[in-house]
Design a protein around this motif. Structure first.
Motif, PDB file in Angstrom:
ATOM      1  N   LEU A 172       0.832  -1.206   0.000  1.00  0.00           N
ATOM      2  CA  LEU A 172       0.000   0.000   0.000  1.00  0.00           C
ATOM      3  C   LEU A 172       0.861   1.248   0.000  1.00  0.00           C
ATOM      4  CD1 LEU A 172      -2.613   1.617   0.271  1.00  0.00           C
ATOM      5  CD2 LEU A 172      -2.554   1.153   2.753  1.00  0.00           C
ATOM      6  N   PHE A 173       1.928   1.257   0.817  1.00  0.00           N
ATOM      7  CA  PHE A 173       2.823   2.417   0.848  1.00  0.00           C
ATOM      8  C   PHE A 173       3.447   2.659  -0.524  1.00  0.00           C
ATOM      9  CE2 PHE A 173       7.276   3.876   1.328  1.00  0.00           C
ATOM     10  CZ  PHE A 173       7.010   5.172   1.751  1.00  0.00           C
ATOM     11  N   LEU A 174       3.912   1.600  -1.170  1.00  0.00           N
ATOM     12  CA  LEU A 174       4.518   1.763  -2.485  1.00  0.00           C
ATOM     13  C   LEU A 174       3.489   2.230  -3.516  1.00  0.00           C
ATOM     14  CD1 LEU A 174       6.950  -1.301  -2.623  1.00  0.00           C
ATOM     15  CD2 LEU A 174       7.492   1.098  -2.142  1.00  0.00           C
ATOM     16  N   ASP A 175       2.238   1.815  -3.359  1.00  0.00           N
ATOM     17  CA  ASP A 175       1.185   2.306  -4.258  1.00  0.00           C
ATOM     18  C   ASP A 175       0.980   3.808  -4.068  1.00  0.00           C
ATOM     19  OD1 ASP A 175       0.738  -0.152  -5.410  1.00  0.00           O
ATOM     20  OD2 ASP A 175      -0.990  -0.643  -4.152  1.00  0.00           O
ATOM     21  N   LEU A 176       1.008   4.267  -2.818  1.00  0.00           N
ATOM     22  CA  LEU A 176       0.882   5.700  -2.549  1.00  0.00           C
ATOM     23  C   LEU A 176       2.031   6.466  -3.196  1.00  0.00           C
ATOM     24  CD1 LEU A 176      -0.094   5.596   1.247  1.00  0.00           C
ATOM     25  CD2 LEU A 176      -1.591   6.267  -0.634  1.00  0.00           C
ATOM     26  N   VAL A 177       3.255   5.953  -3.033  1.00  0.00           N
ATOM     27  CA  VAL A 177       4.413   6.614  -3.622  1.00  0.00           C
ATOM     28  C   VAL A 177       4.333   6.570  -5.148  1.00  0.00           C
ATOM     29  CG1 VAL A 177       6.921   6.540  -3.845  1.00  0.00           C
ATOM     30  CG2 VAL A 177       5.856   6.098  -1.626  1.00  0.00           C
ATOM     31  N   ARG A 178       3.922   5.437  -5.685  1.00  0.00           N
ATOM     32  CA  ARG A 178       3.868   5.259  -7.145  1.00  0.00           C
ATOM     33  C   ARG A 178       2.896   6.244  -7.792  1.00  0.00           C
ATOM     34  NH1 ARG A 178       2.948   0.326  -6.859  1.00  0.00           N
ATOM     35  NH2 ARG A 178       5.130  -0.333  -6.835  1.00  0.00           N
ATOM     36  N   SER A 179       1.870   6.648  -7.046  1.00  0.00           N
ATOM     37  CA  SER A 179       0.911   7.601  -7.602  1.00  0.00           C
ATOM     38  C   SER A 179       1.551   8.958  -7.866  1.00  0.00           C
ATOM     39  CB  SER A 179      -0.278   7.766  -6.651  1.00  0.00           C
ATOM     40  OG  SER A 179       0.113   8.442  -5.455  1.00  0.00           O
ATOM     41  N   GLN A 180       2.667   9.251  -7.178  1.00  0.00           N
ATOM     42  CA  GLN A 180       3.388  10.501  -7.389  1.00  0.00           C
ATOM     43  C   GLN A 180       4.643  10.316  -8.223  1.00  0.00           C
ATOM     44  OE1 GLN A 180       2.568  13.759  -6.230  1.00  0.00           O
ATOM     45  NE2 GLN A 180       0.607  12.709  -5.982  1.00  0.00           N
ATOM     46  N   SER A 181       5.342   9.197  -7.993  1.00  0.00           N
ATOM     47  CA  SER A 181       6.618   8.983  -8.671  1.00  0.00           C
ATOM     48  C   SER A 181       6.884   7.491  -8.825  1.00  0.00           C
ATOM     49  CB  SER A 181       7.762   9.639  -7.884  1.00  0.00           C
ATOM     50  OG  SER A 181       9.005   9.313  -8.449  1.00  0.00           O
TER      51      SER A 181
END
Length: 294
Positions: free
Chosen positions: A28-37
């Protein structure tokens, strides 16, 4: 600048126990980050040492007490249950790259925790009277505010904490296993390097810990939870005391031990609120025959 961000979440559907593991929260954390970069998400996923972030287990309650984080779940978390989840960031540049993410999270947007939809209702990044885990501090401020006279270093392990010793995991905290990791991250991310000899005057003086099991779909690890105090002994310079107190405060952001990006090793610095009860042996009763003897 280290950040400890608390995300308040509401599940839109029940979250089964199988979706509450550290692996799913990491995704989930990586999905949040992936949405920006997307590139940053790939970089963070590939980090093997000096991890730039930590994650707590999901906490299915708005109430929180230091030292009592939940990491196991008997039942699914029902839809509509208020939850909170902590993310810490150690790298100044990392927070800057994700600033738009924290500011732009909308309660209308659904995210997925192992396939279960959730909504982020708010993000806390400053100290709150109702939430002791949200905080931030520049590295130079952490150092400036640290005591140069306090010789007792208190730590509370709030989720199972384990350490790599040779090829195996060890649940017993020693000064080397606890402070070497803190020192390594401090020297990696701050601009105020501390010497490698810093740990020489540190010795454990109190501990009230127990072993607990942390499990996910891939592994089972035995870690320790509870309170421990290390004492600074001998003729030590105030500068050394200040540096050791700095590392103790820094543990709020770094966690301690292995798998901190998976919810393990969540640590709160400082003396626990509740003192452990002392165990007393019962006083021997007088024999009635002896008491009545004349």
């Amino acid at each position: 600048m280290p950040y400890s961000l608390v995300l308040n979440l509401v599940p839109q559907e029940a979250i089964p126990k199988s979706h509450l593991t550290g692996r799913h929260l990491h995704a989930l954390f990586l999905d949040l980050v992936r949405s920006q970069s997307p590139n940053l998400a790939t970089t963070l996923h590939g980090q093997t040492t000096a991890k730039a972030f930590t994650l707590s287990p999901l906490q299915p309650t708005t109430k929180q007490h230091i030292g009592t984080l939940q990491w196991t779940y008997r039942h699914a978390i029902s839809a509509g249950t208020p939850c909170w989840w902590r993310i810490t960031l150690l790298d100044d540049a990392l927070f800057g790259q994700l600033a738009h993410l924290w500011l732009g999270l909308s309660s209308k947007q659904n995210w997925s925790l192992g396939g279960s939809p959730i909504q982020v209702t708010s993000v806390l990044g400053t100290p709150q009277s109702s939430q002791s885990w949200s905080n931030y501090s520049p590295y130079d401020q952490l150092y400036a505010q640290a005591s140069d006279s306090n010789r007792k270093l208190h730590l509370t392990f709030c989720t199972p904490t384990t350490f790599r010793v040779s090829d195996y995991d060890c649940a017993l905290p020693t000064k080397e296993s606890v402070f070497k990791g803190l020192l390594k991250r401090w020297n990696h991310y701050s601009h105020i390097p501390f010497p490698d000899t810093l740990l020489e005057p540190v010795y454990p003086s109190f501990f009230n810990i127990r072993t607990e099991l942390a499990t996910d779909s891939r592994s089972k690890l035995i870690g320790c939870v509870g309170d421990i105090t290390f004492q600074i002994l001998g003729d030590v310079k105030p500068e050394t005391i200040k540096q050791l107190n700095t590392l103790t405060s820094y543990s709020l952001y770094t966690g301690i031990g292995r798998k901190t990006p998976m919810g393990m090793g969540q640590t709160f610095p400082g003396k626990p609120d509740a003192k452990p009860r002392r165990q007393h042996l019962p006083k021997p009763r007088k024999s009635r025959r002896y008491a009545n003897a004349s």
